[in-house]
Write a protein that holds these residues in place. Structure first.
Motif, mmCIF file in Angstrom:
data_model
loop_
_atom_site.group_PDB
_atom_site.id
_atom_site.type_symbol
_atom_site.label_atom_id
_atom_site.label_comp_id
_atom_site.label_asym_id
_atom_site.label_seq_id
_atom_site.Cartn_x
_atom_site.Cartn_y
_atom_site.Cartn_z
ATOM 1 N N TYR A 573 0.821 -1.208 0.000
ATOM 2 C CA TYR A 573 0.000 0.000 0.000
ATOM 3 C C TYR A 573 0.864 1.271 0.000
ATOM 4 O O TYR A 573 0.497 2.287 -0.577
ATOM 5 C CB TYR A 573 -0.936 -0.004 1.197
ATOM 6 N N MET A 574 2.036 1.204 0.669
ATOM 7 C CA MET A 574 2.931 2.359 0.675
ATOM 8 C C MET A 574 3.486 2.600 -0.736
ATOM 9 O O MET A 574 3.596 3.754 -1.195
ATOM 10 C CB MET A 574 4.069 2.123 1.673
ATOM 11 N N LYS A 576 1.996 1.862 -3.536
ATOM 12 C CA LYS A 576 0.918 2.427 -4.347
ATOM 13 C C LYS A 576 0.691 3.897 -4.002
ATOM 14 O O LYS A 576 0.468 4.733 -4.881
ATOM 15 C CB LYS A 576 -0.378 1.623 -4.103
ATOM 16 N N GLU A 577 0.757 4.209 -2.705
ATOM 17 C CA GLU A 577 0.498 5.580 -2.272
ATOM 18 C C GLU A 577 1.600 6.537 -2.724
ATOM 19 O O GLU A 577 1.346 7.678 -3.106
ATOM 20 C CB GLU A 577 0.365 5.589 -0.738
ATOM 21 N N GLU A 578 2.845 6.070 -2.689
ATOM 22 C CA GLU A 578 3.961 6.957 -2.978
ATOM 23 C C GLU A 578 4.279 7.077 -4.477
ATOM 24 O O GLU A 578 4.695 8.129 -4.946
ATOM 25 C CB GLU A 578 5.209 6.472 -2.239
ATOM 26 N N ARG A 580 3.437 3.968 -7.221
ATOM 27 C CA ARG A 580 2.975 2.915 -8.135
ATOM 28 C C ARG A 580 4.119 2.516 -9.072
ATOM 29 O O ARG A 580 5.087 3.249 -9.222
ATOM 30 C CB ARG A 580 1.729 3.318 -8.931
ATOM 31 N N LYS A 605 4.546 3.094 8.136
ATOM 32 C CA LYS A 605 5.153 4.177 7.354
ATOM 33 C C LYS A 605 5.907 5.152 8.260
ATOM 34 O O LYS A 605 7.007 5.624 7.931
ATOM 35 C CB LYS A 605 4.065 4.905 6.570
#
Length: 621
Positions: A573-574, A576-578, A580, A605
């Motif tokens: 998820y990190m 994807k958030e930062e 991709r 995080k």
């Protein structure tokens, strides 16, 4: 795969108690905390059947067992059984339900016993074993009407009426279903009241009474908060509304309602609802004269029905076939043994008759007959041994055939039909042995630290691929990604179709540096792969998160593999958030971490930012 935030304090409390500090708190306070935990888990289960709830439910069950709280223990078994039933694990679900029933049978808890019978009836209805479901419903009704206290009768009777009416609908007895469903009204629970109204609307629609169904659906529409929380109820409501519009001739409204509901079923296990929605859309488009769209949805309806039939066959028919084959073989062996014994008995009787007849004859004739008898008996023995040899060979062949059938059945239940990869069921059956084997290999290593790497991969913007090019294109992308993962991993690695567009790789005996090379190789291969859908090249990327096992905190307490998997999910998820098209890999702790294990997961995080967790990324942080 994220844990809901409000459940974390209770998970921390129960884990802390499991480490030996249970005796330091007041017993009544512990029971109160466990009851709160049960309430939160029950609420979460109504909103979403999440496999991440299983560790929490098991902690609840262990703590209830230590405190002697059999009622809480039985309820935790029932919750886990419902989750496994939702994911098609009917065998373990049945075991869990029966374990709960065994606990309750020694207690004076008729309300809980009736609830377990209702749950077992739902399980039998899922397997389409209606006769057994009816028997269980009758047992529940007897308990409710004769033993349950007055304040609990109304609620349990409403639940009984819901499932008895649903069983009648599945059997095609719609009038009988309406009679049962209209006899009760649940005022206490809005969710149960909505379920009863939707079941009645379903029965009315099946007999063409769309006006009555519309009135019921209008009453359900007022319960927006309950529909917003429960995805399945919301999808069922929109499905019933679309069917009512279709029967009323409002074809455009039917299409709008069905499309909205169908969009909410993507990524879920609601195959039955998807099938009914696709059929409704086909009918509405056909009435409007748009036969191209009607044909498209008829094809999708056929594919969904095929998937449903395959699921039913996997869950029930193959198991029944294997059981029937084994029973038939045992019966045939028994018949052959009886026939052999009868033949031996008949031969002995025949020999006695010959001996009695020869006594009256001359010695010469008697001698000749005796020689002939001995010869005949020897020949019979030879023939009998030969017959037994053939029989043993047939038994061995049939046993081998049965073993092969069982092997194919197991392979079918362990394999994802789309990608050919192993599925979650296979992962859960082998992961404990893999972890134990990795622990032995890590302990034996001397020169360099080798670990087991848990790696989660998710395809970026996969929903756009499905929306833009269709689900067939999405399936092509999933198959291509699966092929890439097979090519980029070793024979000793596990590659799992985790669900939807997510894949899991478990790579034993690997250093962190080797892991970064492996995931970067996968990322580049996916980024550069020429995906072709509908004769058009598209670019697809992925995001990856991974974490090592074993991993320990300051107190020397090692994280479980489930917790390490959650850390890998946090890395995904990190990424994807930062960024991709990137990966984030946890390496370890920079210094001893004196805090609960759950904080490593919830503050992932933040801990990376302040340097308490060491992580590698494919992008600049």
């Amino acid at each position: 795969m994220k844990l809901h935030w409000f459940a974390l304090p209770f998970i921390w409390l129960l884990s802390f108690e499991a480490w030996g500090n249970l005796g330091n708190s007041n017993s009544s306070s512990q029971k109160e905390d466990l009851n709160k935990m049960l309430g939160h888990l029950t609420t979460q289960l109504k909103e979403d059947y999440d496999l991440n709830l299983l560790p929490q439910i098991r902690v609840l069950r262990e703590q209830s067992k230590q405190l002697g709280e059999k009622r809480l223990q039985a309820k935790s078994l029932l919750l886990e059984g419902l989750i496994r039933q939702h994911f098609g694990d009917y065998k373990n679900s049945l075991v869990l339900h029966n374990d709960a029933l065994n606990i309750v049978s020694g207690m004076n808890a008729p309300d809980l016993e009736a609830s377990i019978y209702l749950a077992l009836a739902q399980l039998e209805m899922s397997l389409e074993r209606f006769r057994f479901a009816q028997q269980l419903l009758e047992r529940a009704y007897t308990l409710i009407t004769k033993r349950v206290s007055a304040e609990q009768v109304e609620q349990l009777l409403a639940e009984y009426a819901l499932w008895q009416g649903t069983l009648h609908i599945m059997r095609g007895s719609y009038r009988q279903a309406l009679s049962i469903l209209s006899s009760v009204v649940s005022q206490e629970q809005k969710e149960l009241s909505i379920k009863l109204a939707l079941a009645r609307a379903w029965a009315h629609l099946n007999i063409g009474e769309h006006l009555n169904a519309s009135k019921l659906l209008q009453s359900v529409a007022g319960e927006k908060s309950a529909l917003q929380k429960n995805l399945k109820l919301r999808v069922r409501y929109k499905l019933m509304s679309a069917m009512a519009f279709l029967q009323d001739g409002q074809f455009t409204n039917a299409i709008d309602e069905a499309n909205e509901a169908l969009g909410e079923t993507f990524g879920t296990r609601f195959l039955t609802e998807q099938s009914m929605l696709q059929n409704t859309l086909a009918g509405a488009y056909a009435q409007l004269g748009d036969f191209e769209q009607a044909h498209l949805y008829l094809k999708r309806f056929a594919m969904t029905e095929q998937a449903l039939n395959l699921q039913k066959r996997n869950n029930k028919l193959l198991q029944l076939e294997a059981q029937y084959t084994l029973a038939a073989q045992k019966q045939q062996l028994s018949v052959l043994e009886k026939d052999n014994a009868l033949q031996a008995q008949q031969l002995i009787q025949h020999q006695q008759k010959i001996d009695n007849a020869h006594l009256a004859q001359q010695r010469g004739v008697l001698g000749m007959l005796l020689v002939a008898l001995v010869f005949g008996f020897g020949y019979w023995r030879w023939q009998n041994k030969r017959y037994l040899t053939v029989l043993k060979q047939q038994v061995a062949e049939r046993t081998a055939e049965l073993a092969e059938r069982n092997k194919r059945l197991q392979a079918l239940s362990f394999t994802d039909s789309l990608t050919g990869l192993n599925n979650r069921h296979y992962f859960f059956s082998v992961i404990d042995a893999q972890v134990n084997s990795s622990a032995v290999a890590t302990h034996a290593a001397t020169s360099e630290k080798h670990e087991m790497i848990f790696c989660l991969l998710d395809i970026d913007h996969f929903k756009k691929v499905n929306d833009s090019y269709g689900h067939a294109a999405g399936d092509t992308v999933l198959q291509s990604v699966a092929d890439i993962l097979k090519q980029c991993t070793r024979d000793s690695d596990l590659v799992i179709r985790w669900g939807g567009e997510e894949f899991l790789m478990v790579m034993p005996n690997m250093t962190h540096a080797e892991a970064t090379e492996a995931v970067e190789r996968v990322r580049r291969q996916v980024e550069c792969f020429p995906f072709v859908v509908n004769e058009q090249a598209i670019q697809v990327t992925c995001s990856i998160g991974f974490a090592p096992y074993p991993l320990s905190n300051e107190g020397g307490k090692s994280l479980t593999w489930e917790q390490v998997l959650e850390l890998a999910d946090n890395g995904l998820y990190m990424a994807k958030e930062e960024s991709r098209n990137a990966w984030v890999g946890l390496k370890g702790l920079s210094r001893p971490f004196n805090a609960p294990t759950e904080q490593l997961i919830s503050d992932y995080k933040k801990l990376i930012s302040n340097g308490q967790l060491l992580a590698s990324t494919s992008y600049e942080t």
